[in-house]
Design a protein around this motif. Structure first.
Motif, short mmCIF file in Angstrom:
data_model
loop_
_atom_site.label_atom_id
_atom_site.label_comp_id
_atom_site.label_asym_id
_atom_site.label_seq_id
_atom_site.Cartn_x
_atom_site.Cartn_y
_atom_site.Cartn_z
N LYS A 1 69.00 4.22 77.01
CA LYS A 1 69.06 2.92 77.88
C LYS A 1 70.27 1.97 77.86
CE LYS A 1 64.05 2.33 77.54
NZ LYS A 1 62.91 1.41 76.86
N GLU B 1 68.83 -5.15 81.33
CA GLU B 1 68.18 -5.01 82.97
C GLU B 1 69.34 -4.80 83.62
OE1 GLU B 1 65.61 -4.64 85.88
OE2 GLU B 1 65.06 -5.09 83.74
N SER C 1 71.36 -1.29 83.59
CA SER C 1 70.34 -0.05 83.69
C SER C 1 70.86 0.76 85.02
CB SER C 1 69.06 -0.71 83.93
OG SER C 1 68.97 -1.35 85.29
N SER D 1 64.67 1.59 83.09
CA SER D 1 65.25 0.30 82.90
C SER D 1 64.74 -0.84 82.23
CB SER D 1 65.71 -0.23 84.40
OG SER D 1 64.33 -0.55 85.05
N THR E 1 65.19 -1.28 72.13
CA THR E 1 65.73 -0.39 73.05
C THR E 1 65.90 0.92 72.55
OG1 THR E 1 67.51 -0.01 75.04
CG2 THR E 1 68.45 -0.97 72.88
#
Length: 562
Positions: free
Chosen positions: A368, A325, A328, A343, A364
């Motif tokens: 990303k 996060e 992102s 994100s 992920t």
């Protein structure tokens, strides 16, 4: 010299590379140099054998009007490849055999398609059950219907053929004064370096003129029989040794595989894993005797690393989801002008993911975690000299990545300013992944460089510090990525496939611990490889010394031969 002595010595060097094959070659080499059996004064003179050969040739070649009662000429001193006992003679191969190539019966294409495949076929690749260009069905002259012929392949290897068989036009069919004589010639040819007598590379060939010029060291006939018997005895022993070694290696491979399987079992609970790890790391060095087995150990370490089973998880580590996060926005900036990264990350454990993650980890994808895209090489042709003349910008190719072993330290060429305009520079630290030719090979750039669109690059967000963990992951995922490659001559995968690959991401602090632990274990593997290499060198030297001690005849026999 006896087989028991050889077996006693062989236990010391049985793990040397190609030990049995080298032993076979050494046996043949000693045989044709007169050093495998003793010379006996009661044997007939080799001149008697040469006269018998002349008589045989005069009979068998009378119908061809090539009658000659002269004994084969001995080679001059300068034409003799190496010293032989004084009771032997150097001659040319063509002077002591009779070619029967002209007696092969051509077979039409229609006949080959209709006939049953009932005869052995002798050609460039050995004995197979099929029909080919010629049928040969005449037995060896002068010794009856159950005789044999010497067949010399163009590869080349010589062997005895019996009865009725098929040959192609690359195999020579030869006759001699007896089957025992041909058996010795079989040994002699197979012990000779025939490279100077062969033409061609993709399809090696030996014409009759070249074959006839091969020098042969010829002992008296009685000694030939002793040599053939001794060679048969020792080669049979080699077969037994090879079978024993193969059985031993198969057992080692099973032990290694069982250890690694237990170690990498994703369902093992913590206590079982620790026990497995202690056993594997303690026992593998003792049951590992080949360099290729280290590759499996390395792969197991990488697999453990990306499954969260190599180091402990700490509850106070920031979760990977929070890390994703936080980075992102930077990732979106890095990928501006290209595809945008979503994100939101997930640590969900479900059937769509390959395995369950430890607490604090998250699934992920490459887009990303950093700048992700293909290299550029727009200009065609790609090898246009105007792109490289007086170049200063390193250009990395798929081969450089394939050879990198995780760190790309080489480049294939240098672009000039013109070359740079149709490409782009990726910074040192970029993770390179090949998507053509060598699929999913990976390595991290150790310098700023360009690379073509057959290589994909990942520049991680700044918080990751390096791409090392992601390079570890690519190594574990490579076999699965290969399944996405189309079945074409030039295998490749596209960027979309890599973008969708799910990556198990640990907390940042754990990533650092994982990288440190992998580096430590890779160092142990390096030491083990070095140890195996040193041991292999030692075994190879011991092999040579042992073979000579076990196979050379007594000095008295050598002096008698001189």
């Amino acid at each position: 010299m006896n087989a028991a002595l050889l077996l006693q010595h062989y236990d010391q060097i049985s793990d040397a590379a190609d030990s049995v094959d080298r032993l076979r070659r050494f046996i043949l080499d000693l045989a044709v140099r007169g050093r495998l059996t003793a010379q006996i004064t009661a044997d007939d003179e080799v001149d008697d054998l040469l006269n018998d050969i002349a008589k045989h040739k005069s009979v068998t070649e009378r119908s061809r009007r090539r009658i000659s009662a002269n004994a084969p000429e001995r080679l001059s001193q300068e034409d003799q490849p190496y010293p032989i006992p004084l009771t032997w003679a150097w001659v040319r191969f063509g002077d002591i055999v009779v070619s029967r190539d002209s007696e092969r019966v051509p077979v039409s294409k229609a006949d080959r398609e209709k006939r049953e495949k009932t005869y052995d076929y002798y050609g460039a690749s050995g004995v197979i059950d099929r029909i080919d260009d010629y049928l040969f069905e005449k037995p060896l002259l002068l010794i009856g219907e159950d005789g044999a012929n010497l067949v010399l392949r163009s590869k080349p290897i010589a062997f005895i053929a019996r009865g009725k068989y098929w040959v192609n036009n690359h195999a020579h069919v030869l006759d001699g004064i007896s089957e025992g004589f041909l058996r010795f010639l079989e040994i002699s040819i197979n012990a000779t370096d025939l490279t100077p007598f062969v033409t061609g590379t993709a399809q090696p060939k030996m014409n009759q003129a070249k074959m006839n010029s091969i020098p042969v060291a010829l002992p008296p006939l009685a000694e030939q029989h002793r040599i053939v018997a001794k060679v048969d005895e020792l080669l049979a022993l080699c077969d037994q040794l090879e079978e024993a070694r193969n059985s031993r290696e198969a057992t080692r491979d099973k032990l290694t595989a069982a250890s690694l399987t237990r170690l990498t079992d994703a369902r093992s609970i913590v206590e079982e894993f620790r026990d497995s790890a202690r056993f594997a790391l303690g026992a593998l060095p003792s049951i590992t005797h080949r360099q290729d087995q280290i590759k499996g150990i390395r792969q197991a370490i990488f697999d453990l690393a990306v499954r969260g089973k190599l180091v402990e998880q700490y509850p106070n580590d920031e979760p990977a989801s929070a890390l994703l996060e936080r980075v992102s926005e930077e990732v979106e900036r890095l990928n501006s002008g290209g595809r945008k990264a979503k994100s939101k990350a997930t640590n969900q454990n479900s059937e769509e993911f390959p395995f369950d993650l430890p607490r604090g980890w998250a699934w992920t994808t490459f887009p990303k975690v950093g700048k992700f895209g293909r290299g550029k090489s727009k200009h065609r042709p790609r090898n246009d000299p105007k792109l490289f003349s007086d170049g200063i910008y390193p250009m990395v190719q798929t081969g450089d990545v394939a050879r990198s072993q995780g760190r790309v330290n080489t480049f294939s060429a240098k672009y000039n300013d013109c070359g740079l305009q149709q490409s782009m520079v990726w910074p040192s630290g970029t993770l390179c992944i090949t998507i053509a030719a060598n699929i999913a090979d990976s390595g991290i750039l150790q310098f700023d460089a360009c690379f073509p669109d057959s290589v994909v690059g990942l520049v991680p967000a700044s918080e990751f510090e390096s791409a090392v963990y992601f390079e570890f992951f690519v190594r574990t995922a490579k076999s699965n990525l290969l399944e996405f490659a189309p079945a074409t001559a030039q295998k490749n995968i596209n960027l979309g496939i890599l973008e969708a690959v799910k990556i198990p991401l640990p907390p940042l602090a754990e990533q650092k611990r994982i990288v440190a632990k992998v580096d430590e274990l890779m160092g142990i593997c390096d030491q083990l490889e070095a140890s195996l290499s040193a041991a292999e060198t030692k075994r190879a030297r011991l092999l040579e010394a042992t073979l000579r001690e076990a196979l050379e005849p007594a000095q008295g026999a050598l002096k008698a031969a001189e």
